[in-house]
Write an enzyme that holds these catalytic residues in place. Sequence first.
Site, PDB file in Angstrom:
ATOM      1  N   SER A   1       7.226  -0.714 -10.634  1.00  0.00           N
ATOM      2  CA  SER A   1       8.299  -1.714 -10.607  1.00  0.00           C
ATOM      3  C   SER A   1       9.377  -1.412 -11.650  1.00  0.00           C
ATOM      4  CB  SER A   1       7.725  -3.108 -10.853  1.00  0.00           C
ATOM      5  OG  SER A   1       6.709  -3.380  -9.913  1.00  0.00           O
TER       6      SER A   1
HETATM    7  N1  SAM Z   1       2.344  -2.757 -11.212  1.00  0.00           N
HETATM    8  C1  SAM Z   1       2.437  -1.465 -10.650  1.00  0.00           C
HETATM    9  C2  SAM Z   1       2.961  -0.457 -11.630  1.00  0.00           C
HETATM   10  O1  SAM Z   1       3.306  -0.819 -12.763  1.00  0.00           O
HETATM   11  O2  SAM Z   1       3.004   0.733 -11.266  1.00  0.00           O
HETATM   12  C3  SAM Z   1       3.299  -1.447  -9.430  1.00  0.00           C
HETATM   13  C4  SAM Z   1       2.563  -1.917  -8.258  1.00  0.00           C
HETATM   14  S1  SAM Z   1       3.288  -1.624  -6.688  1.00  0.00           S
HETATM   15  C5  SAM Z   1       4.818  -2.468  -6.737  1.00  0.00           C
HETATM   16  C6  SAM Z   1       2.226  -2.710  -5.729  1.00  0.00           C
HETATM   17  C7  SAM Z   1       0.801  -2.215  -5.608  1.00  0.00           C
HETATM   18  O3  SAM Z   1       0.029  -3.225  -4.939  1.00  0.00           O
HETATM   19  C8  SAM Z   1       0.654  -0.956  -4.767  1.00  0.00           C
HETATM   20  O4  SAM Z   1       0.016   0.036  -5.523  1.00  0.00           O
HETATM   21  C9  SAM Z   1      -0.203  -1.402  -3.580  1.00  0.00           C
HETATM   22  O5  SAM Z   1      -1.085  -0.409  -3.118  1.00  0.00           O
HETATM   23  C10 SAM Z   1      -0.964  -2.571  -4.189  1.00  0.00           C
HETATM   24  N2  SAM Z   1      -1.521  -3.544  -3.229  1.00  0.00           N
HETATM   25  C11 SAM Z   1      -0.981  -4.040  -2.097  1.00  0.00           C
HETATM   26  N3  SAM Z   1      -1.824  -4.924  -1.528  1.00  0.00           N
HETATM   27  C12 SAM Z   1      -2.924  -4.986  -2.330  1.00  0.00           C
HETATM   28  C13 SAM Z   1      -4.143  -5.718  -2.297  1.00  0.00           C
HETATM   29  N4  SAM Z   1      -4.443  -6.596  -1.330  1.00  0.00           N
HETATM   30  N5  SAM Z   1      -5.035  -5.531  -3.289  1.00  0.00           N
HETATM   31  C14 SAM Z   1      -4.788  -4.655  -4.296  1.00  0.00           C
HETATM   32  N6  SAM Z   1      -3.651  -3.926  -4.383  1.00  0.00           N
HETATM   33  C15 SAM Z   1      -2.731  -4.099  -3.420  1.00  0.00           C
END
Ligand code: SAM
Length: 214
Positions: A61
């Site tokens: 993000s």
């Molecule tokens: N906070 C992270 C960083 O600093 O790099 C960015 C995260 S990215 C915007 C969103 C993440 O949520 C992705 O890696 C995606 O695979 C994960 N995601 C989506 N649905 C999910 C779920 N139900 N459970 C766990 N992770 C999930």
Amino acid sequence: MEFEKKMCFMVENQIVRRGIVDEGVIQAMLTVKRHLFVEEAMAESAYGDFPLPIGDGQTISQPYMVAVMTEKLKLGKESRVLEIGTGSGYQTAILAEICERVYSIERIAMLERKARKRLEEMGYTNIAFKIGDGTLGWSEAAPFDGILITAGSPKVPDLLFSQLKEEGRMIIPIGNSFSQTLTVVRKVKGKKVEESFFGCTFVPLIGREGWEED
Ligand code: SAM
């Protein structure tokens, strides 16, 4: 410019100038080296005012989004927090700098493994990792002071809300799969009290209480 200078410039111009005042958040963002959470080829862009790809269609993000989501949870040294969407592990590290313990769930095994290795090599000992559907939460470790969801959801996942402490806070982007509103959900006498902030765009939260996988 050296990374250290880029980090200070990022915090001054993107974080403090836009109104982030929580000293814990500011200090954490001056401590965690964001360029170590992206591929080497993108390291020079790591302190830019935008998200970056981390593989498998996912993103790290934008720095301001990380700061504002963390600040809105009002966390402290004794907080226990659940993060859904470990991704690169950058937001996880920011939380680990501030809180007593961080529980982080990622559904994509490859991302979880990379993030876990990276954070363990950096010496963090207050993070627990899990691969799986984060919309189901982490019942064995609940209740949490804060829950941070780093992916866009159609609604507040009920199971996650049930794992929040009384007076706890959840931050979650709510909307459709193209655009969402950053929303804080507080638990007051067991009920949801929602406050909406600004529009945002996150990758989808995929899971039983999120979106279905395509
Ligand atoms: N906070 C992270 C960083 O600093 O790099 C960015 C995260 S990215 C915007 C969103 C993440 O949520 C992705 O890696 C995606 O695979 C994960 N995601 C989506 N649905 C999910 C779920 N139900 N459970 C766990 N992770 C999930």
